[in-house]
Design a protein around this motif. Structure first.
Motif, mmCIF file in Angstrom:
data_model
loop_
_atom_site.group_PDB
_atom_site.id
_atom_site.type_symbol
_atom_site.label_atom_id
_atom_site.label_comp_id
_atom_site.label_asym_id
_atom_site.label_seq_id
_atom_site.Cartn_x
_atom_site.Cartn_y
_atom_site.Cartn_z
ATOM 1 N N ARG A 30 2.792 -3.568 6.749
ATOM 2 C CA ARG A 30 3.499 -3.098 7.893
ATOM 3 C C ARG A 30 2.827 -3.856 8.897
ATOM 4 O O ARG A 30 3.629 -4.401 9.969
ATOM 5 N N LEU A 31 1.473 -3.668 9.088
ATOM 6 C CA LEU A 31 0.716 -4.415 10.356
ATOM 7 C C LEU A 31 1.135 -5.873 10.437
ATOM 8 O O LEU A 31 1.553 -6.473 11.428
ATOM 9 N N PHE A 32 0.718 -6.714 9.339
ATOM 10 C CA PHE A 32 0.761 -8.208 9.380
ATOM 11 C C PHE A 32 2.187 -8.585 9.286
ATOM 12 O O PHE A 32 2.459 -9.813 9.648
ATOM 13 N N SER A 33 3.015 -7.833 8.661
ATOM 14 C CA SER A 33 4.283 -8.358 8.997
ATOM 15 C C SER A 33 4.990 -8.312 10.532
ATOM 16 O O SER A 33 5.501 -9.396 10.918
ATOM 17 N N ILE A 34 4.328 -7.549 11.008
ATOM 18 C CA ILE A 34 4.707 -7.504 12.807
ATOM 19 C C ILE A 34 4.000 -8.706 13.015
ATOM 20 O O ILE A 34 4.699 -9.570 14.087
ATOM 21 N N MET A 35 2.878 -8.943 12.884
ATOM 22 C CA MET A 35 2.213 -10.146 13.430
ATOM 23 C C MET A 35 2.707 -11.524 12.832
ATOM 24 O O MET A 35 2.833 -12.465 13.878
ATOM 25 N N SER A 78 7.313 -16.151 14.104
ATOM 26 C CA SER A 78 8.305 -16.719 13.497
ATOM 27 C C SER A 78 7.936 -16.982 12.077
ATOM 28 O O SER A 78 8.482 -17.870 11.466
ATOM 29 N N LYS A 79 7.198 -16.175 11.433
ATOM 30 C CA LYS A 79 6.651 -16.546 10.137
ATOM 31 C C LYS A 79 7.143 -15.119 9.181
ATOM 32 O O LYS A 79 7.543 -14.250 9.723
ATOM 33 N N THR A 80 7.009 -15.375 7.900
ATOM 34 C CA THR A 80 7.455 -14.352 7.064
ATOM 35 C C THR A 80 6.424 -13.860 6.093
ATOM 36 O O THR A 80 5.388 -14.965 5.820
ATOM 37 N N LEU A 81 6.230 -12.696 5.745
ATOM 38 C CA LEU A 81 5.334 -12.243 4.863
ATOM 39 C C LEU A 81 6.066 -11.722 3.747
ATOM 40 O O LEU A 81 6.570 -10.310 3.893
ATOM 41 N N GLY A 82 5.926 -12.179 2.505
ATOM 42 C CA GLY A 82 6.487 -11.405 1.301
ATOM 43 C C GLY A 82 5.817 -10.600 0.399
ATOM 44 O O GLY A 82 4.230 -11.226 0.283
ATOM 45 N N VAL A 83 5.909 -9.368 -0.105
ATOM 46 C CA VAL A 83 4.943 -8.731 -0.890
ATOM 47 C C VAL A 83 5.460 -8.150 -2.075
ATOM 48 O O VAL A 83 6.761 -7.653 -2.242
ATOM 49 N N SER A 84 4.854 -8.198 -3.148
ATOM 50 C CA SER A 84 5.210 -7.794 -4.386
ATOM 51 C C SER A 84 3.945 -6.805 -5.139
ATOM 52 O O SER A 84 2.977 -7.676 -5.231
ATOM 53 N N CYS A 85 4.122 -5.421 -5.121
ATOM 54 C CA CYS A 85 3.044 -4.814 -5.759
ATOM 55 C C CYS A 85 3.342 -3.831 -6.599
ATOM 56 O O CYS A 85 4.301 -2.940 -6.496
ATOM 57 N N ASP A 86 2.700 -3.587 -7.834
ATOM 58 C CA ASP A 86 3.119 -2.701 -8.681
ATOM 59 C C ASP A 86 2.716 -1.363 -8.096
ATOM 60 O O ASP A 86 1.431 -1.223 -7.196
ATOM 61 N N PRO A 87 3.286 -0.478 -8.751
ATOM 62 C CA PRO A 87 3.081 1.088 -8.100
ATOM 63 C C PRO A 87 1.808 1.371 -8.888
ATOM 64 O O PRO A 87 1.332 1.228 -9.721
ATOM 65 N N ALA A 131 -4.430 -16.156 6.403
ATOM 66 C CA ALA A 131 -3.171 -16.814 5.574
ATOM 67 C C ALA A 131 -2.099 -16.838 6.887
ATOM 68 O O ALA A 131 -1.432 -17.869 6.894
ATOM 69 N N VAL A 132 -1.991 -15.647 7.738
ATOM 70 C CA VAL A 132 -1.129 -15.775 8.793
ATOM 71 C C VAL A 132 -1.186 -16.917 9.785
ATOM 72 O O VAL A 132 -0.502 -17.510 10.136
#
Length: 432
Positions: free
Chosen positions: A295-300, A305-314, A336-337
């Motif tokens: 949530r924090l780095f998605s805002i950054m 104008s960059k995107t952050l994609g996340v895939s995380c097992d529960p 990375a950002v």
């Protein structure tokens, strides 16, 4: 194993008992022959009528009798079919049991005795039975008892497992409670355990309390030191700003101050992690930490104008302090950002007892020859982007304290840098 050994011992005892019973029966038949011959010493042929066991009349039936006189005459059961039974050397005058050969080299067990009767005649009296009968009797006895012993063995194994489970239950509870104690900060209650375990519980309370005090003290000292250094560095930065207003170049001094702050942060993080990893059983819900950082780095990223994609097992859990793993992932995501052109990807999966976290970007990456140096010293490979250059080094220090590792490579999907973190996973034993 004990059940198997016990079964073998019982079978051995049964074999012995069957053999003893076989020999006793053989001796009884020998006695019958001796008594029968007592009334037929003058006409041994009459023994065939006196010994009326049907097996004596069937050729090679496996059951035989034989009497021999001093002058070499031999009278025998029809079952011998004209053959003879060997007699032991020395012609013992007491009943002697021995193994010999019968008709057609059949293995037999025989009882022999040299007897002098009241009329002065001397006879060698033998009875014999095929050892196949003994083997068969053993087999039948074993087969009849095997299901019983199998059932007894199963009951014994089940009882042992149940007893072991009952005995280990307090220790399993103690193990779970020790792990939870770090999360709840509560003493273990000796009354919750059997009397034999209570002294151990009291000792563990003292040890765990001491360890927590050490960890808390270490973290507090690190925090106090960091706080104490903030004021001098803030003063130095203000002085540099004042010098900059007069036109004095401050770039070199500013960079040196930034590196001092970063080195202090690295040293304090290393000290904090070493104490935490060695003296606690900290567990972190990695899935929750990744969601919070996302949530924090998605805002950054969106601001640039960059995107952050996340895939995380529960439900991913690791034995690592929450602050430490979030500092590691925060440093890696921040790099990375900063360096990506358009996108960053984060993936966390469970894999063969470990959790693998991959952070990839589509930036320029790090040349293979420079990757080791970047992990070792944290040197800045490009000064066009702000930062201390120590983010990777701090991440390595924190991960090493917990036995985890960080590898750098090239992203196959995005073409930039790939940071791969491998951490040993733990089972979540926290109550729901």
């Amino acid at each position: 194993m004990s059940v198997g050994v016990g079964t073998l011992a019982v079978f051995s005892y049964i074999d012995t008992r069957v053999s003893d019973r076989f020999d006793t029966t053989l001796l009884d038949r020998h006695t019958q022959l001796v008594v029968g011959l007592n009334v037929a010493t003058d006409n041994p042929e009459a023994l065939r009528d006196l010994m009326f066991d049907p097996a004596y009349g069937a050729p090679y039936s496996g059951r035989y009798w034989q009497v021999s006189s001093r002058d070499g005459e031999i009278f025998a059961s029809a079952s011998l079919f004209g053959e003879t039974i060997a007699e032991p050397r020395g012609s013992p005058d007491t009943p002697t049991i021995w193994n010999t050969l019968g008709p057609e080299n059949e293995a037999v067990r025989s009882v022999y005795q040299l007897i002098t009767y009241e009329d002065g005649t001397v006879w060698g009296v033998s009875v014999a039975e095929s050892q196949d009968q003994l083997v068969e009797e053993r087999r039948v006895t074993q087969q009849s008892l095997l299901p019983v012993f199998a059932l007894v063995g199963l009951i014994g194994v089940a009882g042992s497992l149940l007893l072991t489970s009952v005995i280990l239950r307090p220790l399993r509870k103690l193990r779970s409670d020790v792990a939870h104690r770090w999360d709840r900060d509560e003493d273990l209650k000796p009354s919750d355990y059997p009397e034999e375990v209570s002294p151990l519980v009291r000792d563990l309370n003292q040890l765990l309390g001491r360890n927590r005090d050490i960890v808390s003290g270490s973290r507090r000292q690190a925090a106090d030191l960091a706080h104490a250094l903030k004021t001098p560095t803030a003063i130095l930065r203000n002085e540099l700003v004042a010098l900059s207003d007069t036109g004095t170049p401050i770039d070199t001094a500013q960079e040196a101050l930034d590196r001092i702050d970063a080195q202090l942060a690295r040293s304090l993080a290393r000290m904090r992690a070493m104490n935490t990893a060695e003296l606690t059983h900290s567990r972190t819900d990695l899935s929750n930490s990744i969601n919070r950082l996302t949530r924090l780095f998605s805002i950054m990223a969106e601001r640039e104008s960059k995107t952050l994609g996340v895939s995380c097992d529960p439900d991913l859990w690791i034995r690592m302090d929450t602050q430490d793993i979030e500092e590691v992932l925060g440093n890696l995501l921040d790099n990375a950002v900063k360096w990506c052109r358009n996108s960053v990807r984060l993936a966390a999966i469970q894999q063969e007892g470990n959790i693998e976290i991959r952070i990839e970007d589509d930036g320029p990456g790090i040349p293979e020859a420079a990757r080791r140096e970047a992990l070792r010293s944290g040197g800045r490979l490009d000064t066009s982007v702000t930062g201390s250059g120590l983010g990777l080094a701090i991440a390595v220090d924190l991960l090493n304290a917990y036995g985890a590792k960080l590898d750098l490579g090239r992203s196959g999907a995005l073409g930039g840098l790939e940071c791969k973190v491998v951490i040993q996973s733990v089972i979540n034993t926290m109550p729901a």
